[in-house]
Design a protein around this motif. Sequence first.
Motif, PDB file in Angstrom:
ATOM      1  N   ALA A 197      15.763  -9.064  16.355  1.00 12.14           N
ATOM      2  CA  ALA A 197      15.937  -9.404  14.939  1.00 12.14           C
ATOM      3  C   ALA A 197      14.582  -9.471  14.242  1.00 12.14           C
ATOM      4  CB  ALA A 197      16.687 -10.727  14.797  1.00 12.14           C
ATOM      5  N   GLY A 198      13.577  -9.963  14.942  1.00  7.34           N
ATOM      6  CA  GLY A 198      12.230 -10.023  14.384  1.00  7.34           C
ATOM      7  C   GLY A 198      11.650  -8.637  14.154  1.00  7.34           C
ATOM      8  N   LYS A 199      11.909  -7.714  15.088  1.00  5.72           N
ATOM      9  CA  LYS A 199      11.439  -6.332  14.922  1.00  5.72           C
ATOM     10  C   LYS A 199      12.059  -5.694  13.687  1.00  5.72           C
ATOM     11  CE  LYS A 199      10.654  -5.479  19.817  1.00  5.72           C
ATOM     12  NZ  LYS A 199      11.105  -4.730  21.004  1.00  5.72           N
ATOM     13  N   SER A 200      13.336  -5.937  13.494  1.00  7.24           N
ATOM     14  CA  SER A 200      14.031  -5.379  12.333  1.00  7.24           C
ATOM     15  C   SER A 200      13.478  -5.965  11.036  1.00  7.24           C
ATOM     16  CB  SER A 200      15.531  -5.667  12.449  1.00  7.24           C
ATOM     17  OG  SER A 200      16.200  -5.236  11.290  1.00  7.24           O
ATOM     18  N   THR A 201      13.228  -7.246  11.033  1.00  4.74           N
ATOM     19  CA  THR A 201      12.678  -7.915   9.848  1.00  4.74           C
ATOM     20  C   THR A 201      11.273  -7.416   9.561  1.00  4.74           C
ATOM     21  OG1 THR A 201      14.040  -9.839  10.354  1.00  4.74           O
ATOM     22  CG2 THR A 201      12.222 -10.181   8.830  1.00  4.74           C
ATOM     23  N   TRP A 202      10.475  -7.217  10.609  1.00  2.00           N
ATOM     24  CA  TRP A 202       9.121  -6.678  10.458  1.00  2.00           C
ATOM     25  C   TRP A 202       9.168  -5.268   9.885  1.00  2.00           C
ATOM     26  CZ3 TRP A 202       4.370  -8.129   9.989  1.00  2.00           C
ATOM     27  CH2 TRP A 202       3.330  -7.236  10.202  1.00  2.00           C
ATOM     28  N   THR A 203      10.105  -4.459  10.369  1.00  2.00           N
ATOM     29  CA  THR A 203      10.265  -3.095   9.856  1.00  2.00           C
ATOM     30  C   THR A 203      10.593  -3.128   8.373  1.00  2.00           C
ATOM     31  OG1 THR A 203      10.951  -2.284  12.020  1.00  2.00           O
ATOM     32  CG2 THR A 203      11.590  -0.952  10.114  1.00  2.00           C
ATOM     33  N   GLY A 204      11.380  -4.097   7.943  1.00  2.00           N
ATOM     34  CA  GLY A 204      11.690  -4.244   6.522  1.00  2.00           C
ATOM     35  C   GLY A 204      10.438  -4.474   5.690  1.00  2.00           C
ATOM     36  N   LEU A 205       9.536  -5.315   6.194  1.00  5.48           N
ATOM     37  CA  LEU A 205       8.280  -5.561   5.475  1.00  5.48           C
ATOM     38  C   LEU A 205       7.428  -4.299   5.437  1.00  5.48           C
ATOM     39  CD1 LEU A 205       6.329  -7.512   4.038  1.00  5.48           C
ATOM     40  CD2 LEU A 205       5.405  -8.071   6.312  1.00  5.48           C
ATOM     41  N   LYS A 206       7.343  -3.598   6.559  1.00  4.44           N
ATOM     42  CA  LYS A 206       6.558  -2.359   6.600  1.00  4.44           C
ATOM     43  C   LYS A 206       7.089  -1.337   5.600  1.00  4.44           C
ATOM     44  CE  LYS A 206       5.827  -0.725  10.747  1.00  4.44           C
ATOM     45  NZ  LYS A 206       5.870  -0.437  12.212  1.00  4.44           N
ATOM     46  N   THR A 207       8.389  -1.206   5.544  1.00  5.10           N
ATOM     47  CA  THR A 207       9.000  -0.258   4.608  1.00  5.10           C
ATOM     48  C   THR A 207       8.702  -0.653   3.169  1.00  5.10           C
ATOM     49  OG1 THR A 207      10.747   0.248   6.191  1.00  5.10           O
ATOM     50  CG2 THR A 207      11.191   0.770   3.869  1.00  5.10           C
ATOM     51  N   PHE A 208       8.837  -1.931   2.865  1.00  7.90           N
ATOM     52  CA  PHE A 208       8.549  -2.408   1.512  1.00  7.90           C
ATOM     53  C   PHE A 208       7.100  -2.113   1.130  1.00  7.90           C
ATOM     54  CE2 PHE A 208       6.855  -5.752  -1.254  1.00  7.90           C
ATOM     55  CZ  PHE A 208       7.610  -5.510  -2.394  1.00  7.90           C
ATOM     56  N   VAL A 209       6.171  -2.467   2.008  1.00  9.36           N
ATOM     57  CA  VAL A 209       4.744  -2.289   1.708  1.00  9.36           C
ATOM     58  C   VAL A 209       4.408  -0.820   1.483  1.00  9.36           C
ATOM     59  CG1 VAL A 209       2.425  -2.456   2.727  1.00  9.36           C
ATOM     60  CG2 VAL A 209       3.961  -4.427   2.797  1.00  9.36           C
ATOM     61  N   THR A 210       4.856   0.059   2.377  1.00 13.64           N
ATOM     62  CA  THR A 210       4.494   1.475   2.243  1.00 13.64           C
ATOM     63  C   THR A 210       5.204   2.143   1.064  1.00 13.64           C
ATOM     64  OG1 THR A 210       6.131   2.105   3.906  1.00 13.64           O
ATOM     65  CG2 THR A 210       3.870   1.764   4.663  1.00 13.64           C
ATOM     66  N   THR A 211       6.407   1.696   0.745  1.00 12.45           N
ATOM     67  CA  THR A 211       7.119   2.245  -0.404  1.00 12.45           C
ATOM     68  C   THR A 211       6.484   1.775  -1.709  1.00 12.45           C
ATOM     69  OG1 THR A 211       9.186   2.334   0.838  1.00 12.45           O
ATOM     70  CG2 THR A 211       9.357   2.391  -1.557  1.00 12.45           C
ATOM     71  N   ARG A 212       6.137   0.507  -1.761  1.00 15.34           N
ATOM     72  CA  ARG A 212       5.612  -0.071  -3.007  1.00 15.34           C
ATOM     73  C   ARG A 212       4.170   0.331  -3.280  1.00 15.34           C
ATOM     74  NH1 ARG A 212       7.757  -3.140  -6.871  1.00 15.34           N
ATOM     75  NH2 ARG A 212       6.224  -4.160  -8.167  1.00 15.34           N
ATOM     76  N   TRP A 213       3.324   0.282  -2.252  1.00 14.85           N
ATOM     77  CA  TRP A 213       1.893   0.495  -2.474  1.00 14.85           C
ATOM     78  C   TRP A 213       1.333   1.727  -1.761  1.00 14.85           C
ATOM     79  CZ3 TRP A 213       3.202  -4.813  -1.169  1.00 14.85           C
ATOM     80  CH2 TRP A 213       3.327  -5.623  -2.301  1.00 14.85           C
ATOM     81  N   ILE A 258       5.385 -10.672  14.712  1.00 17.04           N
ATOM     82  CA  ILE A 258       4.613  -9.674  15.462  1.00 17.04           C
ATOM     83  C   ILE A 258       4.312 -10.114  16.885  1.00 17.04           C
ATOM     84  CG2 ILE A 258       3.637  -8.575  13.430  1.00 17.04           C
ATOM     85  CD1 ILE A 258       1.029 -10.030  13.937  1.00 17.04           C
ATOM     86  N   SER A 259       4.456 -11.399  17.168  1.00 18.63           N
ATOM     87  CA  SER A 259       4.224 -11.863  18.539  1.00 18.63           C
ATOM     88  C   SER A 259       5.395 -11.525  19.451  1.00 18.63           C
ATOM     89  CB  SER A 259       3.994 -13.368  18.546  1.00 18.63           C
ATOM     90  OG  SER A 259       5.215 -14.047  18.258  1.00 18.63           O
ATOM     91  N   GLY A 260       6.511 -11.114  18.852  1.00 18.49           N
ATOM     92  CA  GLY A 260       7.690 -10.791  19.647  1.00 18.49           C
ATOM     93  C   GLY A 260       8.585 -11.985  19.895  1.00 18.49           C
ATOM     94  N   ALA A 261       8.193 -13.156  19.389  1.00 21.35           N
ATOM     95  CA  ALA A 261       8.959 -14.370  19.643  1.00 21.35           C
ATOM     96  C   ALA A 261      10.360 -14.310  19.041  1.00 21.35           C
ATOM     97  CB  ALA A 261       8.214 -15.594  19.089  1.00 21.35           C
ATOM     98  N   ALA A 262      10.555 -13.494  18.030  1.00 20.30           N
ATOM     99  CA  ALA A 262      11.852 -13.433  17.355  1.00 20.30           C
ATOM    100  C   ALA A 262      12.748 -12.317  17.888  1.00 20.30           C
ATOM    101  CB  ALA A 262      11.649 -13.287  15.852  1.00 20.30           C
ATOM    102  N   GLY A 263      12.313 -11.620  18.922  1.00 20.71           N
ATOM    103  CA  GLY A 263      13.153 -10.601  19.566  1.00 20.71           C
ATOM    104  C   GLY A 263      13.463  -9.414  18.667  1.00 20.71           C
TER     105      GLY A 263
END
Length: 127
Positions: free
Chosen positions: A24-40, A17-22
């Motif tokens: 690729a980091g945004k895409s990985t973060w989006t994956g977590l957001k999708t998982f969380v909202t889909t699951r819970w 979330i700090s943006g340090a991963a550019g």
Amino acid sequence: MEPFTVEAIAATVTALISGAAGEAGKSTWTGLKTFVTTRWGRDSAPAAALTAAEETPNDPAATRALAGLLHDAADREPEAAAWLSRWLDQAGTVANASGAAHNTIAGTANVRTAIQGYQFNGDINLS
């Protein structure tokens, strides 16, 4: 499956979330957001914590709250634990590709001296 800690989740989330991963980091973060909202669901405590961490990326309390909720969910739900473990492996690779370091000493480790880092140049002398 490798066990993971709240601290490992928090460190990975912080790097993303700090943006340090550019990008690729945004895409990985989006994956977590999708998982969380889909699951819970979008109105769940993990989704609210995810939003809070994203909106306040420099607030370690928000990041740790999210990490704690994810860790607790993984303790209760084997499928969530498996997904989170895979995500952390991928996210850790993405976060560390930016030059960030993530080191963990956990479990029953009996450590007298530990030096943690990403890249060392030259000798290390502990005398």
